[in-house]
Design a protein around this motif. Structure first.
Motif: not given
Length: 242
Positions: A142-170
């Motif tokens: 679940a933690l990894i999914v929270a960080l990877a959510e933008p990449v998983l939801r949209r093909d081709g999304t760069s890892t630069s779009a992943i949220p910070g730790s605070a946003a993922a925790a929230a």
């Protein structure tokens, strides 16, 4: 047993020719490279490179406009590698397909099984150790999914779009102490089996570990779009300390 994992031998095959790779040198693929695919003017002079980084073989897209499709037939994995992107070659046999102008090319990359560097006191003979893919708890996934959510939801999304730790925790409804503890555990667990970039050396955590974690987890299908349900299943689940 302690020590780092090292991925042994690799070779590139194209049109019946095989090229054994040197771990100390990047192997480049393109119009003017170690492997000259074609004199096609639509193809980058140096388009792809295969190199060993921290014991693992990686495929890098060194171009600035052409993508490549990476396919691992034995696992069903398929992903697009955009310019500037890179993927770990952890599948054994990988097919790389790309087009330049009207022509499509296919290159095969074969990487050896990762071998564990053992301490001399381990007492284990070669062949007595079998390395398995990491088995993560649902909360760790679940933690990894929270960080990877933008990449998983949209093909081709760069890892630069992943949220910070605070946003993922929230996103999970977790306090930062719990999120950071689980992030430490996941990174340590993967680093122990040889995943590069999760530790900065001498026990220090790598500064870009979130991006490296997402990159590895998505590329190897450690998490997929089917795991997005975990975001709700583990939201505010303070009683579950897996």
């Amino acid at each position: 047993m302690t020590g780092a994992q090292v991925q042994v031998g690799a070779r590139v095959e194209f049109c019946g020719e095989a090229y054994e790779l040197d771990p100390a040198t990047a192997f480049r693929i393109g119009r003017d490279a170690d492997l000259i695919v074609d004199d096609n003017p639509y193809l980058h002079r140096r388009f792809l490179s295969v190199r060993q980084i921290d014991g693992f073989w990686w495929l890098l897209n060194d171009g600035d406009r052409l993508p490549a499709t990476v396919i691992a037939p034995d696992t069903g994995f398929q992903a697009s590698l955009p310019p500037g992107g890179r993927l770990p070659m952890v599948f054994g046999a990988t097919t790389v397909v790309f087009s330049a102008g009207p022509t499509t090319y296919e290159v095969e990359i074969h990487t050896g099984t990762p071998a564990q560097q053992k301490d001399s006191c381990s007492g284990l003979a070669p062949g007595e150790v079998t390395l398995q893919p990491p088995v993560l708890t649902a909360a760790q996934k679940a933690l990894i999914v929270a960080l990877a959510e933008p990449v998983l939801r949209r093909d081709g999304t760069s890892t630069s779009a992943i949220p910070g730790s605070a946003a993922a925790a929230a996103r999970l409804g977790w306090p930062m102490t719990r999120f950071n503890r689980k992030l430490d555990n996941v990174c340590d667990r993967l680093a122990r089996i040889g995943v590069a970039g999760l530790r900065g050396g001498q026990g220090r955590l790598a500064s870009n570990r979130r991006a490296r974690l997402v990159e590895f987890a998505v590329a190897t299908r450690l998490v997929t779009r089917n795991d997005l349900y975990l975001l709700d299943a583990y939201r505010c689940d303070e009683g579950n300390e897996e």
